[in-house]
Design a protein around this motif. Structure first.
Motif, PDB file in Angstrom:
ATOM      1  N   LEU A  46      -0.666 -17.264   6.409  1.00 56.33           N
ATOM      2  CA  LEU A  46      -0.534 -16.305   7.400  1.00 56.33           C
ATOM      3  C   LEU A  46       0.058 -15.001   6.928  1.00 56.33           C
ATOM      4  N   LYS A  47       0.983 -15.127   5.973  1.00 58.05           N
ATOM      5  CA  LYS A  47       1.561 -13.857   5.483  1.00 58.05           C
ATOM      6  C   LYS A  47       0.283 -13.073   4.491  1.00 58.05           C
ATOM      7  N   TRP A  48      -0.605 -13.859   3.881  1.00 64.77           N
ATOM      8  CA  TRP A  48      -1.975 -13.172   2.985  1.00 64.77           C
ATOM      9  C   TRP A  48      -2.741 -12.797   4.028  1.00 64.77           C
ATOM     10  N   VAL A  49      -2.988 -13.275   4.975  1.00 60.37           N
ATOM     11  CA  VAL A  49      -4.026 -12.826   6.184  1.00 60.37           C
ATOM     12  C   VAL A  49      -3.299 -11.481   6.672  1.00 60.37           C
ATOM     13  N   ASP A  50      -2.005 -11.469   7.035  1.00 61.62           N
ATOM     14  CA  ASP A  50      -1.431 -10.433   7.535  1.00 61.62           C
ATOM     15  C   ASP A  50      -1.482  -9.220   6.369  1.00 61.62           C
ATOM     16  N   ARG A  51      -1.214  -9.543   5.266  1.00 60.10           N
ATOM     17  CA  ARG A  51      -1.303  -8.406   4.232  1.00 60.10           C
ATOM     18  C   ARG A  51      -2.524  -7.870   4.000  1.00 60.10           C
ATOM     19  N   LYS A  99      -5.069  -7.923   6.402  1.00 59.94           N
ATOM     20  CA  LYS A  99      -5.404  -7.121   7.407  1.00 59.94           C
ATOM     21  C   LYS A  99      -4.870  -5.549   7.239  1.00 59.94           C
ATOM     22  N   ARG A 100      -3.500  -5.618   6.847  1.00 59.92           N
ATOM     23  CA  ARG A 100      -2.776  -4.183   6.595  1.00 59.92           C
ATOM     24  C   ARG A 100      -3.750  -3.385   5.696  1.00 59.92           C
ATOM     25  N   GLN A 101      -4.038  -3.899   4.593  1.00 60.12           N
ATOM     26  CA  GLN A 101      -4.735  -3.416   3.411  1.00 60.12           C
ATOM     27  C   GLN A 101      -6.234  -2.873   3.890  1.00 60.12           C
ATOM     28  N   VAL A 102      -6.928  -3.675   4.605  1.00 65.25           N
ATOM     29  CA  VAL A 102      -8.066  -3.144   5.224  1.00 65.25           C
ATOM     30  C   VAL A 102      -7.934  -1.992   6.143  1.00 65.25           C
ATOM     31  N   THR A 103      -6.811  -2.118   6.857  1.00 62.63           N
ATOM     32  CA  THR A 103      -6.788  -1.093   7.895  1.00 62.63           C
ATOM     33  C   THR A 103      -6.320   0.169   7.145  1.00 62.63           C
ATOM     34  N   LYS A 104      -5.464   0.139   6.208  1.00 67.86           N
ATOM     35  CA  LYS A 104      -5.104   1.362   5.396  1.00 67.86           C
ATOM     36  C   LYS A 104      -6.416   1.889   4.557  1.00 67.86           C
ATOM     37  N   ALA A 105      -7.129   0.935   4.228  1.00 61.83           N
ATOM     38  CA  ALA A 105      -8.101   1.276   3.399  1.00 61.83           C
ATOM     39  C   ALA A 105      -9.338   2.266   4.206  1.00 61.83           C
ATOM     40  N   LEU A 106      -9.442   1.697   5.624  1.00 62.52           N
ATOM     41  CA  LEU A 106     -10.440   2.065   6.532  1.00 62.52           C
ATOM     42  C   LEU A 106      -9.773   3.685   7.246  1.00 62.52           C
ATOM     43  N   ARG A 107      -8.433   3.878   6.937  1.00 64.91           N
ATOM     44  CA  ARG A 107      -7.831   5.003   7.456  1.00 64.91           C
ATOM     45  C   ARG A 107      -8.672   6.231   7.299  1.00 64.91           C
ATOM     46  N   TYR A 108      -8.594   6.326   5.984  1.00 66.04           N
ATOM     47  CA  TYR A 108      -8.970   7.579   5.446  1.00 66.04           C
ATOM     48  C   TYR A 108     -10.792   7.985   5.835  1.00 66.04           C
ATOM     49  N   PRO A 109     -11.379   6.848   5.410  1.00 70.52           N
ATOM     50  CA  PRO A 109     -12.895   7.228   6.123  1.00 70.52           C
ATOM     51  C   PRO A 109     -13.060   7.538   7.511  1.00 70.52           C
ATOM     52  N   MET A 110     -12.420   7.047   8.272  1.00 68.62           N
ATOM     53  CA  MET A 110     -12.486   6.930   9.694  1.00 68.62           C
ATOM     54  C   MET A 110     -12.059   8.250  10.132  1.00 68.62           C
ATOM     55  N   ILE A 111     -11.116   8.861   9.534  1.00 65.50           N
ATOM     56  CA  ILE A 111     -10.389  10.038   9.879  1.00 65.50           C
ATOM     57  C   ILE A 111     -11.458  11.337   9.472  1.00 65.50           C
ATOM     58  N   LEU A 112     -12.168  10.813   8.198  1.00 65.33           N
ATOM     59  CA  LEU A 112     -13.299  11.880   7.630  1.00 65.33           C
ATOM     60  C   LEU A 112     -14.445  11.803   8.308  1.00 65.33           C
ATOM     61  N   PHE A 113     -14.923  10.735   9.054  1.00 68.71           N
ATOM     62  CA  PHE A 113     -15.712  10.469   9.679  1.00 68.71           C
ATOM     63  C   PHE A 113     -15.763  11.309  10.879  1.00 68.71           C
ATOM     64  N   ALA A 114     -14.692  11.102  11.590  1.00 68.40           N
ATOM     65  CA  ALA A 114     -14.101  11.908  13.050  1.00 68.40           C
ATOM     66  C   ALA A 114     -14.214  13.395  12.578  1.00 68.40           C
ATOM     67  N   VAL A 115     -13.764  14.037  11.644  1.00 66.68           N
ATOM     68  CA  VAL A 115     -13.637  15.501  11.212  1.00 66.68           C
ATOM     69  C   VAL A 115     -14.958  15.827  11.086  1.00 66.68           C
ATOM     70  N   ILE A 116     -15.884  14.975  10.382  1.00 66.45           N
ATOM     71  CA  ILE A 116     -17.191  15.461  10.101  1.00 66.45           C
ATOM     72  C   ILE A 116     -18.039  15.427  11.601  1.00 66.45           C
ATOM     73  N   PHE A 117     -17.816  14.671  12.428  1.00 69.20           N
ATOM     74  CA  PHE A 117     -18.574  14.406  13.561  1.00 69.20           C
ATOM     75  C   PHE A 117     -18.070  15.586  14.440  1.00 69.20           C
ATOM     76  N   VAL A 118     -16.664  15.955  14.498  1.00 65.17           N
ATOM     77  CA  VAL A 118     -16.269  17.075  15.389  1.00 65.17           C
ATOM     78  C   VAL A 118     -16.783  18.395  14.862  1.00 65.17           C
ATOM     79  N   VAL A 119     -16.698  18.776  13.461  1.00 65.71           N
ATOM     80  CA  VAL A 119     -17.361  20.116  12.904  1.00 65.71           C
ATOM     81  C   VAL A 119     -18.763  19.912  13.209  1.00 65.71           C
ATOM     82  N   THR A 120     -19.516  18.750  13.260  1.00 68.72           N
ATOM     83  CA  THR A 120     -20.882  19.100  13.431  1.00 68.72           C
ATOM     84  C   THR A 120     -21.084  19.488  14.718  1.00 68.72           C
TER      85      THR A 120
END
Length: 181
Positions: free
Chosen positions: A69-74, A76-97
């Motif tokens: 369960l600790k491994w799964v939690d870790r 999930k946190r790593q995946v969320t952290k790794a996806l944060r930048y691409p999602m922000i970048l996608f949102a900025v590109i979307f708004v700029v477009t």
């Protein structure tokens, strides 16, 4: 009952009470009772408990569960952290477009048509004008389609395990598809 005061999550509390009943009244094994609640107890947890039940070494089983369960939690946190930048970048590109197509391009089009009245514009310019007009005139429809699509996919993922697996498989292949040249 111990679960009434120690557990705040109502779903977990109800599940633990039922597991306790299964053990005391139903005579079930712990792993059998836990297997009845796959949304609360993942398969690896149930399997670990089942493997140690025969030996009677629940301490070891619960240690394995804790590690898992600790491994799964870790993870999930790593995946969320790794996806944060691409999602922000996608949102900025979307708004700029959207801003470019709805605000900037129409102003440029007015300037171009005022500078060259009656002259034929290149295909690329006319295409850009068409896309911009579409954004200005049908923005509400585009928002409704995006929101509706996201809502439908989210609902289908919650309702169908098979749909969830298919969308996960597609999502896993997407980076690979973009890297191919």
């Amino acid at each position: 009952l111990y679960w009434d005061s120690s557990t705040e999550n109502q779903t977990l509390k109800a599940t633990l009470i039922q597991v306790e009943r299964d053990l005391s009244e139903g005579g079930m094994k712990l792993s059998e009772s836990m297997a009845r609640f796959p949304k609360v107890f993942p398969t690896p947890v149930v399997s670990s408990i089942e493997a140690q039940e025969g030996a009677g070494d629940f301490a070891k089983a619960f240690e394995h569960c804790e590690e898992y369960l600790k491994w799964v939690d870790r993870l999930k946190r790593q995946v969320t952290k790794a996806l944060r930048y691409p999602m922000i970048l996608f949102a900025v590109i979307f708004v700029v477009t959207i801003v470019m197509m709805a605000v900037v391009v129409p102003k440029i089009i007015v300037s171009i048509t005022l500078m060259n009245p009656g002259s034929a514009l290149p295909f690329a310019t006319r295409s850009l004008m068409g896309v911009s007009d579409f954004f200005v005139n049908f923005w509400f429809h585009m928002v409704a389609i995006v929101v509706g699509s996201i809502s439908i996919v989210t609902l289908l993922r919650r309702l169908s395990r098979e749909f969830q697996f298919k969308t996960d498989a597609i999502a896993l292949k997407l980076p690979y598809l973009f890297l191919q040249r």
